[in-house]
Design an enzyme around this catalytic site. Structure first.
Site, mmCIF file in Angstrom:
data_model
loop_
_atom_site.group_PDB
_atom_site.id
_atom_site.type_symbol
_atom_site.label_atom_id
_atom_site.label_comp_id
_atom_site.label_asym_id
_atom_site.label_seq_id
_atom_site.Cartn_x
_atom_site.Cartn_y
_atom_site.Cartn_z
ATOM 1 N N THR A 298 -24.008 7.479 -24.406
ATOM 2 C CA THR A 298 -25.275 7.547 -25.142
ATOM 3 C C THR A 298 -25.180 8.478 -26.344
ATOM 4 O OG1 THR A 298 -25.993 9.216 -23.546
ATOM 5 C CG2 THR A 298 -26.734 6.977 -23.175
ATOM 6 N N THR A 299 -24.485 9.606 -26.174
ATOM 7 C CA THR A 299 -24.317 10.531 -27.304
ATOM 8 C C THR A 299 -23.398 9.916 -28.350
ATOM 9 O OG1 THR A 299 -24.572 12.377 -25.772
ATOM 10 C CG2 THR A 299 -23.678 12.873 -27.939
ATOM 11 N N ASP B 90 -27.029 15.076 -21.660
ATOM 12 C CA ASP B 90 -27.056 13.606 -21.664
ATOM 13 C C ASP B 90 -27.880 13.129 -22.861
ATOM 14 O OD1 ASP B 90 -26.621 10.977 -20.430
ATOM 15 O OD2 ASP B 90 -28.774 11.021 -20.098
ATOM 16 N N ASP C 259 -24.321 8.575 -14.256
ATOM 17 C CA ASP C 259 -23.508 8.035 -15.356
ATOM 18 C C ASP C 259 -22.153 7.558 -14.846
ATOM 19 O OD1 ASP C 259 -25.549 8.630 -17.038
ATOM 20 O OD2 ASP C 259 -24.519 10.199 -18.174
#
Length: 534
Positions: free
Chosen positions: A98-99, A65, A391
């Site tokens: 997020t990545t 994550d 998520d």
């Protein structure tokens, strides 16, 4: 002739980086952060092991994550800190991507570095990027789908989004089971999007397949000694009050006695005080008493004698959620029973999960409340499964509120890149070069996904670009077989809001870093020595 020394405005210990040096420092820091998390992107991305030092020395986390990785590492570069904050905002707003947002921002700055080297002014680059963002958003919105009018199709969209989100996580081997769990939990919210009604309990033992969704609320606490273990039509008083013996708590106070009999009198007075408090609680006509703080032996005995189930030391998150789902209030004083709202549920009973006993609250007032129990072999597996499931729940709750969906697998990124490139071809001036660089940065996302899977990214991305140029707007990367596939047939779907947030956050963060032409590090604060020391 006397040589003029440069005038120094800042304090001696302060540092300053100017113009190209400052810009290069920012670019290098941001690109390094992007490269750090790049290998975790996509369904074949790898995980990172994070080992804590200091207070939690030796604590191990295994995760892919992006927000967790960036939050856990310490960065000193100012531009890197901006990207870390941006990933945290992405996680808070939509829960996923997020990545992607970090890698995209880093690629934008990699392109900006090349343009600055060609003597293109940063403000010109920013103007081109802003135009590119508008075009990309229009293209994304134009090619999004909205099946909210058809419940069956919309539920299938939610399942596809959950599968796509979980396919890059530790739960990818069990994505069918966990996708159904997540969709069922979110649909129970009936559009409210209040994820606090969904509790996640982590229990070591078994394997991930043993995880399940429980209708109702589970509390990981024990019932007091000699008290009823099962109560129907529960009336619950939720409190945050000390239930130890009410001793005199004035600092420095002393009581002197001249015989043991008087000590017994003091203890009796304390007991009577506690008995009065328990009687006040019982006047609320509750049959379940749940306290945030400890309940000592004597009041526990009084509750047992009255046939009231008493539960002590419920953690504050648990008490808050319990008050929410049962419709009760958290109280600290008990003088006015008429004004206190009790929680309600149809049944409280003990259930076994693994080797642990938990309390299940069935038929709670907030019907959408439920609990997901995650089982796993080690704490690291359970923690990562929790992050992955969180998520998925966040993305699904976002999709229920904003029902538009887009296709994943690099499809949306290439769609936006082709739209930006087409507009750049019609745009005169240097802004067109900046727009092309923006499109190239978008294309880097499917490139990284293919690289992480070990496929020939140059071949796959060129084929994908050709498909989109020919008008095939559903083409994307099928990472199971390593070729171009139809994302609509494969059901690789993502939330429109996640993609929109990724685009806006990354472009704004990259723009902020690109504007910098000076980095000033303030002088460290000096500690003044004690005057009394020699």
């Amino acid at each position: 002739m006397t040589s003029l020394n440069p005038v120094r405005v800042l304090k001696q210990e302060a540092e300053e980086e100017k113009a190209e040096t400052a810009r290069l420092s920012s670019f290098v820091g941001a690109i390094a952060v992007g490269d750090l998390v790049k290998s975790t992107l996509g369904p074949k991305g790898m995980d990172k092991i994070l080992v804590s030092m200091g207070r939690n020395h030796g604590l191990v986390e295994i995760t892919n994550d992006g927000a967790t990785i960036l939050k856990s590492i310490g960065v000193d570069n100012p531009a890197a800190k901006i990207l870390v904050d941006m990933a945290r905002v992405q996680d808070d707003e939509v829960g996923d991507g997020t990545t992607s947002v970090t890698v995209f921002a880093a690629e934008l700055l990699r392109e900006a570095e090349k343009l600055v080297a060609q003597k293109i002014h940063p403000q010109t680059i920013i103007a081109g990027w802003r135009r590119a963002v508008q075009i990309a958003l229009e293209a994304l919105s134009r090619n999004s789908l909205d099946n909210s009018g058809n419940n069956e199709k919309f539920e299938e969209d939610l399942l596809n989004i959950a599968r796509t989100t979980l396919s890059s996580k530790i739960l990818s081997q069990h994505k069918e089971q966990f996708s159904k769990l997540a969709v069922q939990a979110v649909l129970r919210l009936k559009g409210s999007g209040d994820l606090s009604a969904i509790q996640i309990i982590k229990k070591k033992g078994g394997c991930l397949e043993n995880s399940f969704l429980d209708d109702g609320f589970l509390l990981d606490k024990k019932i007091g000694q000699h008290q009823p273990k099962r109560i129907e039509n529960a009336r619950i008083l939720i409190a945050n009050t000390p239930m130890d013996t009410d001793k005199i708590k004035v600092f420095g106070s002393k009581v002197k006695v001249d015989s043991m009999a008087k000590i017994a009198d003091i203890e009796l007075a304390e007991k009577e005080k506690m008995k009065d408090k328990v009687n006040k609680i019982l006047k609320h006509k509750c049959n379940v008493f749940i306290n945030r703080q400890l309940i000592y032996n004597y009041p526990e005995q009084l509750f047992a004698d009255a046939g009231v189930m008493a539960i002590e030391h419920a953690d504050f998150d648990g008490v808050e959620r319990l008050a929410l789902v049962t419709g009760g209030e958290i109280v600290s004083t008990f003088d006015d029973p008429e004004r206190v709202k009790l929680g309600q549920c149809s049944l409280i009973e003990e259930v076994m999960i693994g080797e642990d006993t938990l309390l299940r609250f069935s038929g709670v007032q907030l019907g959408e409340a439920c609990t997901i129990v995650i089982r796993g072999a080690t704490q690291q597996i359970i923690d990562e499964a929790d992050r992955s499931l969180h998520d998925a729940l966040c993305v699904l709750a976002t999709t229920v509120r904003e029902t538009k969906v887009v296709f994943g697998g690099g499809c949306s990124e290439m769609l936006m890149a082709c739209a930006v490139n087409a507009e750049a071809a019609k745009t005169p001036g240097k802004e067109a070069v900046a727009m092309e660089s923006f499109a190239f940065a978008l294309q880097m996302l499917p490139t990284v996904i293919a690289d992480n899977a070990g496929y020939d990214s140059a071949q796959l991305v060129s084929e994908l670009r050709a498909e989109h140029t020919c008008g095939n707007n559903t083409a994307g990367l099928d990472m199971e077989v390593g070729r171009i596939g139809c994302m609509k047939k494969l059901g690789i779907t993502e939330s429109f809001v996640v993609k929109q947030q990724m685009l806006l956050s990354a472009s704004e963060a990259a723009e902020m870093i690109l504007r910098v032409d000076n980095i000033i590090r303030a002088a460290p604060r000096k500690r003044v020595a004690d005057r009394g020391r020699c």
